[in-house]
Design an enzyme around this catalytic site. Structure first.
Site, short mmCIF file in Angstrom:
data_model
loop_
_atom_site.label_atom_id
_atom_site.label_comp_id
_atom_site.label_asym_id
_atom_site.label_seq_id
_atom_site.Cartn_x
_atom_site.Cartn_y
_atom_site.Cartn_z
N TYR A 50 -1.49 4.50 -5.70
CA TYR A 50 -1.83 5.69 -4.63
C TYR A 50 -3.14 5.96 -4.44
O TYR A 50 -3.49 6.62 -3.59
CB TYR A 50 -1.15 5.47 -3.50
CG TYR A 50 -0.45 3.66 -2.37
CD1 TYR A 50 -1.05 2.99 -2.26
CD2 TYR A 50 0.68 4.18 -2.92
CE1 TYR A 50 -0.54 1.60 -1.78
CE2 TYR A 50 1.79 2.43 -2.49
CZ TYR A 50 0.92 1.83 -2.42
OH TYR A 50 1.67 0.62 -1.58
N ASN A 113 6.50 -1.08 4.80
CA ASN A 113 5.71 -2.39 6.07
C ASN A 113 5.96 -3.74 4.64
O ASN A 113 5.09 -4.86 4.95
CB ASN A 113 4.83 -2.15 6.04
CG ASN A 113 3.64 -2.07 4.93
OD1 ASN A 113 4.19 -1.81 3.78
ND2 ASN A 113 2.48 -2.05 5.14
N GLU A 127 -5.33 -3.32 -9.81
CA GLU A 127 -3.61 -3.20 -9.35
C GLU A 127 -2.84 -3.50 -11.20
O GLU A 127 -1.94 -3.21 -10.91
CB GLU A 127 -3.10 -3.63 -8.34
CG GLU A 127 -4.48 -2.17 -7.69
CD GLU A 127 -4.36 -2.69 -6.22
OE1 GLU A 127 -4.47 -2.22 -4.99
OE2 GLU A 127 -3.38 -3.90 -5.67
#
Ligand code: CMP
Length: 140
Positions: A50, A113, A127
């Site tokens: 992140y 979430n 990613e």
């Protein structure tokens, strides 16, 4: 065109025992799981994954949450996979997510979430490479 995207089923959804229900939604929409692994991220892993958010006020909470339990990471492949996955997930904030989306049905808060999905072709490539060397990807 056929694309690949990275999906992470986050610690909240893993704890709720809904990995299978989430994967069924991907498969039902024509996305194939071409790589998968369950793992407990280290703080260094989560901070690196992140890194783009490192200056944001929510960074510490995001990292703390992502290392709070195991995650289920997958590479998905299919027609228009990046947008399709984003449509299935719904808005980042589950309070704003459309009815019937993964986040509306399984998420509790903007941090818890349920899922992460790549937002663009370049991030999808980076990613997927972060979690899966090419030898562990099984496109068919
Ligand atoms: P994700 O798609 O994994 O990317 C970054 C995450 O940061 C996001 O989902 C949310 O879980 C979390 N987050 C917390 N607060 C915010 C915010 N204000 N805006 C965007 N993402 C946030």
């Amino acid at each position: 065109s056929v694309e690949r995207t990275l999906s992470i089923i986050k610690p909240d959804a893993v704890a709720k025992n809904v990995i299978g229900q989430i994967i069924a939604r991907f498969e039902g929409a024509g996305l194939k799981v071409i790589a998968a692994r369950m793992m407990h991220l280290s703080r260094a892993d989560a901070e690196r994954f992140y890194a783009v958010h490192s200056a944001r006020p929510f960074f510490k909470d995001l990292v703390d949450f992502m290392i709070s339990g195991p995650v289920f990471v997958q590479a998905l492949e299919g027609e228009n996979a990046i947008q399709k996955n984003r449509d299935l997930m719904g808005a980042t904030d589950p309070k704003k997510a459309e009815k019937g989306t993964i986040r509306a049905d399984f998420a509790d808060s903007i941090d818890a979430n349920a899922v992460h999905g790549s937002d663009a072709p370049e991030t999808a490539k980076a990613e997927i490479a972060f979690f899966f060397p090419e030898i562990n990807i099984h496109s068919r």
